[in-house]
Scaffold this active site. Structure first.
Site, PDB file in Angstrom:
ATOM      1  N   ASP A 385      -9.766  58.978  86.804  1.00 26.62           N
ATOM      2  CA  ASP A 385      -9.670  57.856  87.638  1.00 26.62           C
ATOM      3  C   ASP A 385      -8.085  57.731  87.915  1.00 26.62           C
ATOM      4  OD1 ASP A 385     -10.834  55.013  87.962  1.00 26.62           O
ATOM      5  OD2 ASP A 385      -8.983  54.464  87.089  1.00 26.62           O
ATOM      6  N   GLU A 414      -9.726  61.351  91.291  1.00 24.58           N
ATOM      7  CA  GLU A 414      -9.952  60.267  91.976  1.00 24.58           C
ATOM      8  C   GLU A 414      -8.685  59.583  92.519  1.00 24.58           C
ATOM      9  OE1 GLU A 414      -9.677  56.685  91.260  1.00 24.58           O
ATOM     10  OE2 GLU A 414     -11.007  55.625  92.223  1.00 24.58           O
TER      11      GLU A 414
END
Lengths: 675, 675
Positions: A385, A414
């Site tokens: 993330d 990401e």
């Protein structure tokens, strides 16, 4: 100052692939053919030769493959990568005296010149080679030397005994015993990082386990999620990606629809990681136990899927690290810990880690250990993330560190941010990366973006993983395009890129309502509340997705990115592209209607050469989505696609006359001894 | 292993210019502005800053210039190169805490948030800076710190005493005291080679001194050549290039028109160097003495010209090196020395040097000494014959070696061969290079080639010197195009490239007869016989050439290559291009008729933005060749050019409304503190 050896007359330049001058490795997956090209040339008119040298990390000896000229001083060589890990490669070049001799010998012979001196020069070269050669070879070369000498000493007038050419086996032997005394080698050695095949070919399904309960309103568990496995595997996915599974903080917990204050019982965001129950290596008690997690991993594996975990390096104010390692966070002048901010917005439920901490070393170690902990629990795919809010140097260190212990680890970045940042992360080791696909909906912008990804040097280090939606991004085109837009967007994703994913069941069930007009956030987002999904809903596009993944598995053309080629159409809503397998035997041609509302028709402008189809004659295409066959001829063929019922063709070329011109890559078959 | 410092959060990539990953230097001439760009970015959302650092060889300290963002994470900085020699440069980047603070401060302030903590954070940054600053600056920063603290401690409700912004001088001071503790630096340092201006802007005239005698049939001398100086200087040339001036061998001497056997009295080829009278450091007695040569050099200098010598590293069989250093030559199996060959052709009058000689070290030294010898005689421009038949490693060594003793030495590479080889020589130090211009006659191929030379990375290391003819190349277009073709080809040469030359007087007198149809060799070539020239001939295009060189000297636009831009025309024979001076004040627009036989007319399709002309309104162009002015408007303007009488326009833009949009490069004026 003079070089130690001034007689290295061959220059080697522009070795490709090469990422940032060799600062970073190129990437391939096991089983791929790794093709290296280089400019290799010498002074004067002597013939040069070149070879690709390589070895795997830990090997002492270098292996080599011959390189052959493609023209304009560019040479090419290749090998198939056998196993995951790091390789080194370089290129060597040298003046090939025997090839030069042979070229000139033929010219002299053709011109009817006296060849006696030429035979004698050749004899000297063969003699020297016999000293370098292996025993058996050396014997044959000594025989050849004697023969060469005899011909050279023949004093008959030109055109008689001195005629003839060297025997083919002698030529082959000479090629095997190059004189490398003054050989050159490209510096520095370059690196190649080889991942397992899944890093290059994968279909992801993102699922919130807490929304898998069969009873609406009850917190779903790993056990509940297991019941979904047949459904997800049945659609053909091979990676099941779970948002963070850790304890969720209570301080500043967000309520449904990102409400600033949570009501009692609101579950909070899985990305607000950490509570008294633990942090990044703990499991949220409502999901189950570590044993339950192991069971889910095992069951997924039985179903042909791997579990991917979401690694989000940030903390809720209740995370154990906050009290145990205050130095890992930034402090404000009033002594409080700096929460996440994008002024004037405040995210008080999140404490970012401070990568300028005095104690950065222990921070790095702890973060590495998070990966290693989950690797020990059977997880080898990590969706990271926001990696772009952590230091680049950390990623460059941690990814190889993790791979040391878990060589099959795959990392998906990401980072939805600027190109240099996204590419910078990929260079530093991420196996796959999210892309701008989610926002590229027009024909021109899709063609431009995927040409950049598949045809420029980006392809050497950046593996796109394309998503039509994520829990953070419900694109406007899905909000307004209805079921048809969900259909063609997943078709694009699954066929443009070898790696793709959907955030389900929101996707196959066509969840399309934003929190408010102009927002990309979902209304009633699973990020902040439990949801319940009816996976049997009749409007579900799960059958289409299942068919897509079936086509992907049985067509090698869809396993690579770099064979992607766009073809013309005369309709701005019809996008047309092809892919071919490495061996050229499997060729697919996609035509997709980008208009979710109207039937669109038009004519293709196929690049037949790219398809390997002859200009003349007809060829048959079979639509794998609709089980129909068409006999086509030439570049122009009629297409009509209706949103909803027939949003796209995925054609397999099933019978065609191969183009007579050169196939791509066939240049490599040419011997360097050819004129 | 962790890096020594893990907190360097800024990434620096793609520093340009960069030749082969820094393996070779970029090139500029004295007085040029050297612009460096780089991708500079960090993790997260902090503001970054960057600077260009550089130093000249021998300097210990690095100088720096600020870099400013151009967008998309690309930054640019520059400096003007002051003197010839080697420079190093690199780029540094760091997280700019104060700029980040200021950006967020403004956002908080705009949102009406309480600023007391922000002022306190700012005070900490100012305090730290005061410790890094120079005495006077430190005092002001300490004052600012006190003020920041006072504002931060104000406990009034938001929007009152805590409002306001930091003083401009404090912001400027903070910019001067960056916190470089965790700064990053691009590795490795890159190199820049700065030559004197002549290396980048020169007009060459090639003259065979032996053909300068006023008496036909008599061998010309340096003294005779002196009489030509006013004529050549009058045409505006600044380099007078002489073919080899050394003793000519007699063994296998070639007769007129390259006859295999010379008749008694035939002078032979100046490139068959060396006889009993000496080799590469001797002067052919029929030309004069060393003293005569010195006199010629001095006289040329008085006339504003430099003498360039032809350095051809090859030997006649009579060269002293053949007996003194037999190891420098390759030997055949029968013991004889290998002459030059391109089988089946034999060039028995030429012995090539063997760069694989066991005694390569002494060979290299001797060849270096040839350059140094002539440098001592006042020569600092060397036209090197066939450098591509000598080892690349030799050139990479010898050119810097010569420059150590003769820093103003300029080397022109005469390699007409494949692109990689020509570019490879330029990378290894040649200041200028011959080009394919001689064979590029069509509009498309001229545009393509000069775009490659001026707009791609080639421009960083390859300085084209373009010649419409040479003693070896009488192009077909000149053979068939008559006087008009000589006119437009020299106009192209003089305006497309800052460096150009002609082989005269064959050129200005329109010598156009080949030795036979299909050959590029001149009939009665000066390479093999004496010629006599009537430089007063009425058909001479010397006046045109004189005007061209005058225009070149008085228009800075023609001094650079990289501002070259092609514009459209609707006629395949009309080529149109512009150049502008570095300061943008001098803008020239050329239109040339490539048809030597017919008048051609058509309409321009000007790129007004490139010309710096506003879309609306008219502008005036003055034809510097024909002293006429035209008022034009917009992109489409009528052109009519007649071969012979008006082969081209060289327009100077004399009055125009500057385009309102951004000027090229104006982005650089933006401060990094702007939003």
């Amino acid at each position: 100052m003079k070089p130690a050896e001034g007689r290295q007359r061959v220059v080697i330049e522009d070795v490709r692939p090469q990422v940032d001058s060799g600062r970073f490795p190129a990437k391939r997956v096991v089983g791929e053919r790794f093709v290296v090209t280089a400019a290799v040339f010498g002074d004067g008119h002597d013939v040069v030769a070149a070879r690709l040298v390589y070895r795997k990390q830990g090997e002492r000896a270098w292996r080599s493959e011959p390189m052959l000229p493609l023209g304009n001083d560019i040479w090419s060589g290749s090998f198939v990568v056998e196993s995951e890990g790091s390789y080194q490669y370089s290129v060597e070049g040298w003046v090939d005296d025997f090839a030069t001799w042979l070229r000139d010998f033929k010219k002299r012979s053709d011109a009817g010149q006296d060849l006696s001196l030429a035979w004698q020069s050749g004899a000297l070269l063969v003699e020297k080679a016999s000293r370098r050669a292996k025993k058996g070879d050396a014997k044959r070369l000594r025989e050849a030397m004697v023969e060469f000498r005899a011909r050279g000493e023949s004093r008959e007038p030109s055109g008689e005994a001195s005629q003839g050419v060297p025997a083919a086996d002698v030529i082959a032997l000479m090629e095997r015993c190059p004189d490398l005394r003054f050989g050159s080698r490209y510096k520095p050695d370059l690196e190649l990082e080889v991942d397992r095949e899944r890093a290059g070919f994968s279909a992801w399904y993102e699922l919130f386990p807490r929304s898998t309960s069969p009873v609406e309103g009850r917190h779903g568990t790993f056990k509940d999620a297991e019941a979904w496995l047949p459904y997800i595997a049945g659609m053909g996915f091979d990676v099941l990606y779970l948002p963070p599974i850790h304890p969720i903080g209570t301080s500043f917990r967000k309520g449904p629809n990102n409400a600033v204050e949570a009501a009692p019982g609101d579950p909070g965001s899985p990305w607000a990681i950490g509570s008294a129950e633990g942090g990044h290596t703990a499991i949220h008690p409502e999901l189950g136990t570590l044993k339950d997690f192991h069971h889910l991993v095992a069951k997924a594996k039985e179903a042909g899927m791997e579990i991917a975990l979401d690694i989000a390096f940030q903390c809720s104010p209740d995370h154990p690290w906050v009290s145990e390692h205050p130095a890992w966070f930034r402090h404000r002048p009033d002594g409080s810990i700096q929460y996440a901010e994008n002024p004037p917005k405040k995210y008080q439920d999140i404490y970012p880690l401070d990568f300028e901490s005095e104690e950065w070393r222990s921070l790095w170690d702890e973060l590495r250990d998070v990966f290693l902990y989950w690797a020990q629990q059977g997880v080898s795919i990590f969706r990271v993330d926001n990696p772009h809010t952590k230091a680049f140097a950390f990623w460059e260190w941690v990814i190889p560190e993790v791979k040391k212990h878990a060589p099959d680890a795959v990392f998906l970045a990401e980072a939805f941010t600027r190109p240099h940042v996204m590419y910078g992360l990929a260079k530093r080791g991420f196996s796959q990366s999210y892309t701008y696909f989610t926002w590229r909906t027009g024909k021109e912008e899709l063609m431009e973006y995927f040409t950049e990804l598949s045809q420029t040097e980006v392809k050497e280090f950046f593996r796109p993983n394309v998503w039509p939606n994520t829990p953070d991004i419900l694109h406007e085109s899905l909000q307004n395009g209805g079921r048809a837009s969900f259909m063609f967007r997943v078709i694009l994703a699954a066929t443009l890129s070898p790696n793709y994913g959907i955030y389900g069941p929101a996707y196959e069930l066509g969840e399309q309502v934003p929190i408010r007009e102009g927002s990309e956030e979902y209304l009633h987002s699973e990020k902040y509340q439990l949801r319940s999904w009816d996976r049997e809903a009749p409007h579900s596009i799960a059958p289409l997705i299942a068919r897509l993944n079936q086509i992907r598995r049985s067509n090698a053309a869809l396993r690579n990115l770099t064979s992607l080629r766009f073809h013309g159409t005369d309709n701005e809503f019809l996008i047309c592209y092809s892919k071919r397998s490495d061996d050229g035997k499997n060729v697919l041609l996609m035509v997709v209607n980008l208009d979710p509302l109207r039937t669109q028709s038009g004519w293709t402008q196929l690049d037949l050469k790219e398809l390997g189809v002859a200009e003349q004659g007809s060829f048959t295409v079979r639509d794998l989505l609709h089980e129909a066959e068409y006999v086509w001829s030439g570049a122009r063929n009629y297409i009509e696609l209706a949103p909803g019922s027939k949003p796209a063709h995925i054609f397999e070329l099933v019978s065609w006359n191969a183009e007579e011109a050169e196939q791509p890559g066939s240049d490599q078959q040419r011997s360097k001894y050819d004129d």
